[in-house]
Design an enzyme around this catalytic site. Structure first.
Site, PDB file in Angstrom:
ATOM      1  N   ASP A   1      53.896  40.532  14.267  1.00  0.00           N
ATOM      2  CA  ASP A   1      52.925  40.815  15.328  1.00  0.00           C
ATOM      3  C   ASP A   1      52.438  39.473  15.844  1.00  0.00           C
ATOM      4  O   ASP A   1      53.184  38.493  15.791  1.00  0.00           O
ATOM      5  CB  ASP A   1      51.783  41.705  14.812  1.00  0.00           C
ATOM      6  CG  ASP A   1      51.195  42.595  15.906  1.00  0.00           C
ATOM      7  OD1 ASP A   1      50.781  42.038  16.942  1.00  0.00           O
ATOM      8  OD2 ASP A   1      51.131  43.826  15.740  1.00  0.00           O
TER       9      ASP A   1
ATOM     10  N   HIS B   1      54.470  37.695  18.126  1.00  0.00           N
ATOM     11  CA  HIS B   1      53.975  37.981  19.467  1.00  0.00           C
ATOM     12  C   HIS B   1      53.211  36.812  20.059  1.00  0.00           C
ATOM     13  O   HIS B   1      52.452  36.971  20.999  1.00  0.00           O
ATOM     14  CB  HIS B   1      53.104  39.242  19.451  1.00  0.00           C
ATOM     15  CG  HIS B   1      53.854  40.467  19.056  1.00  0.00           C
ATOM     16  ND1 HIS B   1      53.279  41.726  19.028  1.00  0.00           N
ATOM     17  CD2 HIS B   1      55.143  40.647  18.652  1.00  0.00           C
ATOM     18  CE1 HIS B   1      54.184  42.614  18.618  1.00  0.00           C
ATOM     19  NE2 HIS B   1      55.319  41.976  18.392  1.00  0.00           N
TER      20      HIS B   1
END
Length: 578
Positions: free
Chosen positions: A262, A289
């Protein structure tokens, strides 16, 4: 010389321009109050015999300013794989001022029993519910001023292994997260480290792997230093954020390698007083991310610096981001005075994202992004750009200065309600920045893109582990060296291999080649590269000696130079003749 393009002198530079108002120096290990020796090896873990109470008792008894050390058991851990080098624990709590110190070669494994993390009698940890939040973290630091987690060892959350419910293997923590994503519920998975309501906390050198959920989450904290840590988890392990400052202030994250499933770093503002004065500098990101702000920006985010960042994505990961500010009308607020500078990015789908429409939620908390600067930014592979404000009354204002994305096409660039200032450095997609309510001013000049040699993207790191500060002449001296990959293969590839091989792994290939210890330009000793190895140095003359380490590279990894260790060699004491 920690990264191929980073040096420790960068810290002198960033202290002058950093958003963290403190002057940061490299942490040091505190004095040790208690040494706990491992009882089992990593290959012989016993889930029915946890070390939780032993570790917690030692932490509770340790004076503030000192550390509980987790050490190998018996003789040197380099002597064999069966050496006791592992601990296994449920939820732990750090007291005020106490550090958990994990030695090189030692791993603290997380229990796979959800009952060891339940934070209520409802026993929802390890299940899917509407809201989540049913688990305590593996390590919690709440009102733990001055505490820390340090060492060259590892904490492994084992998110890829089946949970043990009443002693019976079930789904893995990561499978549970995927099931929640499909069903629309929330997984109740423990975070690895939760820091809350704490003034002064240090994470130093520690390796964090395979968390069931976020690796490092902060709440309302101040004066947090994250230095030289490693987070290594597959990109398809859902919600495994790296190091999130949350709504904290005066936070520095530096000299670290972060690759996960993430946000690599996410700064939020979902509680008072919001987030401010944060420096994320001199870091290497792998999968993830990216350098993120949001998605909760309700109470504001201000004065943030992301500087000297490498992002080395994986081409197959279509969910990877570089720079991202995300929010929406259910959670929006003011994001201002944000600088992204000196970025090298490769194999990232979305290079730049300024997005006030993160979800389709309804509400009246409108996101506003103001004074966003992107300078010396080079994506060496094609990536998309989104420059958007919410409406004509809430424009996103941004400066693009020397920003290049190789092979970018007009269809890669979208925007609306944005005021974009160009230059003075070149912006190779300047003519593509168009859309409703978009204005472009200034002139992108000529010049070369920010230099990003291929070697900076190599997923490799090393540690030269210091030994004693002083020795007597003639005493043998050896140093420990670690060389390791900073990314993993995917969780799904591991599951596929597991069907045919009980020895399946998602580890990348082990580094080969050699590691050499240098004093200045003189090579002192070389050994084959390994995850952890000892290098015997030749006899040293009296005086001060400073060593660095160099890895030769191989077919998978580029050469690197890393570490620094200084030792004073004292003359042998003269014998008294009577």
């Amino acid at each position: 010389m920690f990264f191929p393009r980073f040096t420790f002198c960068c810290l002198i530079v960033f202290c002058a321009a950093a958003q963290d108002t403190r002057t940061i120096s490299e942490p040091r290990f505190p004095a040790v109050c208690t040494v706990l020796q491992a009882r089992v090896s990593a290959g012989a873990l016993n889930e029915s015999s946890l070390d939780t109470s032993t570790i917690q008792s030692a932490l509770n008894s340790c004076p503030a300013g000192q550390a509980v050390e987790l050490a190998v058991g018996g003789a040197s851990f380099l002597s064999g794989a069966s050496q006791p080098n592992a601990f296994i624990t449920g939820a732990l709590t750090l007291p005020k001022g106490v550090t958990l110190l994990i030695d090189a070669g030692v791993t603290l494994f997380a229990s796979r029993n959800p009952r060891d993390y339940d934070n209520s009698s409802a026993q929802t940890c390890g299940t899917i519910t509407s809201n989540g939040g049913g688990c305590s973290a593996i390590i919690t630091a709440n009102r733990a001023d001055g505490a820390g987690i340090m060492g060259y060892g590892t904490i492994d959350g084992r998110g890829y292994l089946p949970m043990l419910v009443n002693g019976t293997p079930g789904v893995t923590w990561w499978d549970l997260a995927n099931q929640a994503n499909t069903s629309g519920g929330s997984q109740n998975n423990p975070r690895m480290i939760q820091i809350s309501n704490t003034n002064g906390f240090t994470l130093y050198k520690i390796t964090l792997k395979n968390s069931p959920n976020f690796h490092v989450a902060m709440g309302t904290d101040q004066n947090v230093t994250v230095w030289g840590i490693k987070i290594i988890t597959p990109y398809d392990a859902r919600n495994t954020d790296g190091a999130d400052p949350g709504y904290s202030s005066n936070v520095t994250i530096t000299q670290s390698h972060i690759s996960n499933g993430d946000d690599n770093v996410a700064i939020g503002g979902n509680n008072q007083p919001g987030a401010s004065h944060i420096s994320v500098v001199d870091n290497w990101f792998g999968d993830g991310h990216g350098a993120s702000i949001g998605s909760y920006t309700t109470f504001g985010i201000a004065n943030v610096l992301f500087d000297n960042i490498t992002i080395a994505g994986t081409q197959a990961n279509s969910n990877a981001n570089g720079i991202r500010i995300k929010s929406d009308v259910s959670r929006g607020g003011l994001v201002q005075h944000i600088t992204y500078s000196n970025f090298c990015i490769n194999s990232v789908r979305a290079a730049i994202v300024l997005d006030p429409f993160y979800t389709s939620a309804t509400g009246n908390q409108i996101p506003l992004y103001s004074d966003i600067t992107i300078r010396n930014f080079h994506a060496t592979s094609e990536g998309t750009v989104k420059l958007s404000g919410h409406d004509a009354a809430n424009l996103t204002t941004a400066v693009l200065d020397n920003v290049q994305i190789d092979n970018i096409k007009p269809s890669d660039v979208t925007g609306q309600y944005a005021s974009v200032q160009l230059g003075p450095g070149p912006v190779n997609f300047a003519s593509m920045i168009k859309g409703t309510g978009v204005t472009v001013s200034g002139s992108a000049g000529d010049g070369s893109p920010y230099a990003c040699p291929a070697a900076v993207f190599s997923p490799i790191a090393g540690e030269l582990i210091p030994g004693p500060q002083r020795i007597v002449r003639g005493k043998p001296l050896s140093v420990l060296v670690q060389v390791f990959a900073t990314k993993t293969l995917t969780y799904q590839s591991y599951l596929t291999q597991l069907k045919t091989s009980p020895n399946a792994t998602f580890n990348m290939p082990d580094p080969t080649g050699t590691v050499t210890i240098y004093e200045g330009t003189q090579a002192l000793a070389s050994v084959p590269a390994a995850a952890l190895t000892s290098v015997q140095l030749p006899a040293l003359t009296p005086g001060t000696h400073t060593f660095t380490a160099s890895y030769s590279g191989d077919l998978h990894y580029a050469p690197i130079t890393f570490g620094e260790y200084t030792v004073e060699v004292l003359p042998q004491p003269r014998r008294t003749v009577r």
